[in-house]
Design an enzyme around this catalytic site. Structure first.
Site, PDB file in Angstrom:
ATOM      1  CG  HIS A 119      -5.204  -4.690   1.896  1.00 14.65           C
ATOM      2  ND1 HIS A 119      -5.349  -5.922   1.132  1.00 14.65           N
ATOM      3  CD2 HIS A 119      -6.366  -3.511   2.365  1.00 14.65           C
ATOM      4  CE1 HIS A 119      -6.841  -5.748   0.626  1.00 14.65           C
ATOM      5  NE2 HIS A 119      -7.836  -4.739   2.154  1.00 14.65           N
ATOM      6  CG  ASP A 149      -3.498  -8.650  -0.582  1.00 18.40           C
ATOM      7  OD1 ASP A 149      -3.125  -8.079   0.249  1.00 18.40           O
ATOM      8  OD2 ASP A 149      -4.606  -7.727  -0.733  1.00 18.40           O
ATOM      9  CB  SER A 227      -9.942  -6.134   3.059  1.00 19.84           C
ATOM     10  OG  SER A 227      -9.741  -5.469   1.953  1.00 19.84           O
TER      11      SER A 227
END
Length: 398
Positions: A119, A149, A227
């Site tokens: 993402h 992911d 992230s």
């Protein structure tokens, strides 16, 4: 005679005075004699000045933990990079308007491969990586997998600027174990936070609306921009890739999630080699997770349901692994509430003896315990009888 008596009395009186004077205290004698005697007057003893207690050394265990955290940051900090994702929108006059997002990445090797989240790079038209010397270089996507992911990008940079971070293991993690997160929250490069492993084996939704299993939960502060950064043990090894937070405010609420490093070990080499990861596939398109309530509904609809946990197979893919092994989907359409459900298919209850109680458990088992080409023993119920059927897994269509 009277005269001699008076003289005698006077002599006795004088003698009495002398004796009385001798018996008086020294201070009174001096006063009578006119000579003052110094009297000791008690003086107040000055209070001692307040003194601060000498600083106490930190407990040995705390000092050791502090040194471990410092050592992790010094050893690993330069292996964490900042990733900028740039895409373009267009205004009313069709003029391009750049839009940017940012995240973190982990140097994987000296060939310039960098691990991050899918993402973080999703939808990017341009990617840039900021290295520890503050230089910014363009990057390209090597491979990605939205189901877990994860993504790998690559930069062309001097090898001296690329410090790979060693991979650890996530299988032996324990709740309560100290962990360190390093990333770029809100663009603040190489920020360190500390916490513990809060829970293991969590299941979260992935960007492609599948499920990621064996997720690590931590209370180390993770915010937007973290992230793709590493979650590390106190030896400075990656135990996970920070991927998501649970927070209504979109800031750290003490509940962060990381993809376990065992998944990274499995997926990243395939992303570098092939650009994608081949997920094992059972060949079942639709299932319905059973509960005691749902089992009762199926019985009322006329289906023989001897168990209350498992997954009802609604549809198998034509010529897929399940169909080739003889597994059956539903054959009768019935209305259950507002929905139309196809019932009468096999009820899958276990794989290799491991209970399967829901669609999540089925996906999690296949993704974490099997590989394409494996032959697994599937336990199922059909027409009131329990069967064990071997199924050779295929590759999930991309």
């Amino acid at each position: 005679m009277r005269k001699s008596t008076s003289v005698a009395l006077l002599a006795l009186f004088v003698l009495g005075l002398v004796l009385l004077a001798c018996s008086l205290p020294n201070e009174l004698q001096s006063l009578l004699q006119g000579t003052p005697t110094p009297v000791a007057v008690p003086t107040a003893t000055p209070a001692p000045e307040p003194t601060l207690a000498p600083p106490q050394p930190a407990p040995q265990g705390m000092f050791s933990l502090e040194q471990d955290i410092i050592a992790v940051y010094e050893a690993v900090g330069r292996g964490v990079v900042n990733i900028t994702n740039r895409s373009y929108a267009y205004d009313f006059f069709f003029r391009p308007v750049p839009q940017e997002g940012s995240g973190s990445g982990i140097v994987y090797d000296r060939e310039g491969h960098i691990i991050t989240n899918y993402h973080v790079i999703e939808g990017a038209e341009e990617l840039f990586v900021t290295l520890p010397d503050e230089s910014t270089v363009p990057a390209k996507v090597v491979g990605s997998d939205p189901s877990v992911d994860l993504a790998v990008i690559q930069v062309g940079a001097d090898q001296d600027l690329l410090q790979p971070v060693p991979l650890g293991e996530s299988e032996d993690l324990r709740v309560g174990q100290f962990v360190v997160a390093i990333g770029n929250p809100f663009g603040l490069e190489r920020t360190l936070t500390v916490g513990v492993v809060s829970a293991l084996g969590r299941v979260i939704q992935s960007p492609d609306e599948s499920f990621i299993g064996e997720i690590i939960q931590t209370d180390a502060a993770i915010n937007p921009g973290n992230s793709g950064g590493p979650l590390l043990d106190l030896s400075g090894r990656i135990i996970g890739v920070n991927t998501a937070i649970f927070s209504p405010s979109q800031a750290s609420a003490g509940i962060g999630f990381a993809v376990p490093v065992d998944t990274v070990r499995r997926v990243v080499p395939a992303l570098i080699e092939n650009g994608y990861y081949p997920h094992p596939w059972l060949g079942i398109n639709y299932v319905w997770s059973l509960t005691s309530e749902r089992a009762g509904i199926l019985r009322e609809a006329g289906m023989d349901v001897p168990v209350e946990e498992g997954v009802l197979i609604i549809e198998v893919a034509s010529n897929g692994p399940a169909a080739q092994a003889g597994l059956r989907g539903g054959r009768q359409r019935v209305r259950i509430g507002p929905a139309i459900l196809t019932i009468g298919g096999d009820i899958l209850t276990a794989i290799e003896g491991e209970p399967i109680t829901s669609d999540q458990a089925l996906l999690q088992y296949l993704d974490t315990q099997t590989e394409v080409g494996d032959t697994i023993q599937v336990t199922l119920w059909r027409d009131g009888q329990e069967l064990t059927v071997p199924v050779t897994l295929g590759e999930m269509p991309r």
